[in-house]
Design an enzyme around this catalytic site. Structure first.
Site, short mmCIF file in Angstrom:
data_model
loop_
_atom_site.label_atom_id
_atom_site.label_comp_id
_atom_site.label_asym_id
_atom_site.label_seq_id
_atom_site.Cartn_x
_atom_site.Cartn_y
_atom_site.Cartn_z
N ARG A 1 -1.61 -0.01 6.06
CA ARG A 1 -0.59 -0.19 5.02
C ARG A 1 0.70 0.54 5.37
O ARG A 1 1.71 0.35 4.72
CB ARG A 1 -1.14 0.28 3.68
CG ARG A 1 -2.18 -0.69 3.13
CD ARG A 1 -2.27 -0.58 1.62
NE ARG A 1 -3.40 0.23 1.22
CZ ARG A 1 -3.67 0.53 -0.04
NH1 ARG A 1 -2.91 0.11 -1.01
NH2 ARG A 1 -4.73 1.26 -0.34
N HIS A 28 -4.80 -5.33 8.18
CA HIS A 28 -4.10 -5.47 6.89
C HIS A 28 -2.89 -6.38 7.04
O HIS A 28 -2.60 -7.20 6.16
CB HIS A 28 -3.69 -4.10 6.37
CG HIS A 28 -2.96 -4.18 5.08
ND1 HIS A 28 -3.55 -4.64 3.92
CD2 HIS A 28 -1.67 -3.92 4.76
CE1 HIS A 28 -2.66 -4.65 2.95
NE2 HIS A 28 -1.51 -4.21 3.44
N THR A 43 -9.23 2.10 -3.79
CA THR A 43 -9.61 2.75 -5.05
C THR A 43 -10.17 1.74 -6.05
O THR A 43 -10.77 2.12 -7.05
CB THR A 43 -8.38 3.40 -5.71
OG1 THR A 43 -7.43 2.36 -6.00
CG2 THR A 43 -7.74 4.43 -4.81
N ASP A 69 -2.46 -10.49 -5.22
CA ASP A 69 -1.01 -10.33 -5.19
C ASP A 69 -0.39 -11.46 -4.37
O ASP A 69 -1.10 -12.21 -3.69
CB ASP A 69 -0.59 -8.95 -4.64
CG ASP A 69 -1.21 -8.65 -3.29
OD1 ASP A 69 -1.13 -9.53 -2.40
OD2 ASP A 69 -1.77 -7.56 -3.10
N LYS A 94 2.73 -9.37 -9.53
CA LYS A 94 3.23 -8.18 -10.21
C LYS A 94 4.73 -8.29 -10.39
O LYS A 94 5.45 -8.59 -9.46
CB LYS A 94 2.91 -6.95 -9.35
CG LYS A 94 2.25 -5.87 -10.12
CD LYS A 94 1.82 -4.74 -9.21
CE LYS A 94 0.41 -4.34 -9.55
NZ LYS A 94 -0.09 -3.29 -8.72
C1 R5P Z 1 -2.93 -4.20 -0.61
O1 R5P Z 1 -1.93 -4.67 -0.12
C2 R5P Z 1 -4.31 -4.53 -0.10
O2 R5P Z 1 -4.45 -5.87 0.21
C3 R5P Z 1 -5.33 -4.15 -1.13
O3 R5P Z 1 -5.05 -4.87 -2.30
C4 R5P Z 1 -5.29 -2.70 -1.42
O4 R5P Z 1 -5.44 -1.98 -0.22
C5 R5P Z 1 -6.36 -2.30 -2.37
O5 R5P Z 1 -6.18 -0.97 -2.73
P1 R5P Z 1 -6.77 -0.40 -4.07
O6 R5P Z 1 -8.22 -0.81 -4.11
O7 R5P Z 1 -6.62 1.11 -3.97
O8 R5P Z 1 -5.98 -0.95 -5.20
#
Ligand code: R5P
Length: 331
Positions: free
Chosen positions: A100, A134, A235, A173, A196
């Site tokens: 990320r 990612h 998370t 997203d 979002k």
């Molecule tokens: C974000 O861009 C990724 O695709 C995941 O949505 C993200 O890493 C998920 O993180 P969390 O479970 O902490 O919301």
């Protein structure tokens, strides 16, 4: 086609030993004998207990927790292989962390994903094999060959076997929408996208002014079985926000799937007690027994990795494997 190396060896750090053993089992060979340990002064020590001279060496290391230790183990193992005159060294990284941090989207921030790629190359990797990065552009952070596999089709096959006629895939997203669309197309079901939006009015939150976010849904999920798909769950925050939205829009049942079960902080507890009927993931990262629950399904990527390792060793196209198996594209 024959290999330019007489022999192949597969070693593993402590990042995901069960997966490395499963890969070796599929390859019909024992896991290479190596000591990978940490001294009381926190220095990591590696020793390859067998010769790798002129051999085709694969070092499997998933970047699991504790993350910095796992990175150092990988780098030190690669250095050990290089200094022991391995013929070729491939870093097999089922989960590539820091994905990320792949751009300078704020002032004075690093591109850690690139830094990690540099370190892996300097340590001695001559090529990289990984699963669902990612962001695809991370491949370009390396100047050595990178084979990026996708485990999405393993998830697709699992849901296809359920033969649901009322399913819909949900992208959590907009950024993931293209991959979610491929997923939905492979399953032959429609797609919805959670989006979002920043709301204009500033509100007071934790003593600070902040722009609240609002989640919109593009698509109709009423009465449907929703399958939220993402590359990773860390998370669980993103997924659970979407779950709330889907419930409010009349979803019938909610499922979630991802390739990488990072499961950071209290993610397991939050997922376990959520309205999600089932979380489906893979074993790119280790999931300890105490972090498993009845609603968690873990599918293995070991066969995929073993087949590709065998092909790389034999100098056979990996692309052909994708075409033959009808794996969905990464796009
Ligand atoms: C974000 O861009 C990724 O695709 C995941 O949505 C993200 O890493 C998920 O993180 P969390 O479970 O902490 O919301």
């Amino acid at each position: 086609m024959g290999s330019r190396f007489d022999e192949m060896r597969v070693f593993s750090g402590n990042g995901n030993l069960d997966l490395a053993r499963a890969v070796c089992h599929r390859l019909g060979m024992p896991l290479g004998d190596a000591t990978v340990t940490k001294f009381s002064n926190e220095n990591i020590f590696v020793k390859l207990n067998e010769s790798v001279r002129e051999k085709d060496v694969f070092v499997i290391q998933s970047l699991s927790f504790p993350l910095s230790d796992r990175i150092m183990e990988l780098l030190i193992m690669l250095d050990a292989c290089k200094r022991a005159s391995a013929g070729r060294v491939t870093a097999v990284i089922p989960y590539y962390a820091y994905g990320r941090t792949d751009k300078r989207d704020q002032p004075r921030v690093p591109i850690t994903s690139r830094l990690l790629a540099d370190m892996i190359q300097v340590a001695g990797a001559q090529q990289v094999l990984t699963v669902d990065l990612h962001a695809g552009q991370i491949q370009g952070f390396f100047s050595i060959p990178v084979d990026e596999l996708t485990a999405m089709n393993i998830l697709v096959r699992y849901f296809r076997d359920k033969h649901w006629d009322d399913a819909i895939v949900v992208s959590p997203d907009v950024g993931f929408a293209k991959r979610a669309r491929n997923f939905a197309e492979s399953l032959g079901v429609p797609l919805a996208i959670a989006e979002k939006r920043r709301v204009q009015n500033l509100t007071q939150k934790d003593g600070q002014l902040s722009k609240p976010e609002m989640l919109n849904l593009i698509g109709d999920v009423r009465g449907k079985r929703c399958i939220i798909v993402d590359d990773e769950i860390a998370t669980g925050g993103s997924i659970l926000e979407v779950v709330q939205l889907l419930e409010s829009q009349g979803a019938r049942e909610i499922y979630a799937c991802c390739v990488h079960a990072v499961f950071a902080a209290d993610a397991v507890q939050r997922l376990k007690t959520s309205p999600i009927c089932e979380v489906v993931t893979t074993d790119t990262l280790p999931i300890p027994l105490e972090s498993r629950w009845d609603g968690l399904t873990i599918l293995s990527v070991s066969t995929l990795l073993a087949e590709v390792i065998q092909r790389i060793h034999s100098g056979v196209s990996v692309d052909i494997l994708f075409q033959q198996r009808g794996y969905t594209s990464l796009g």
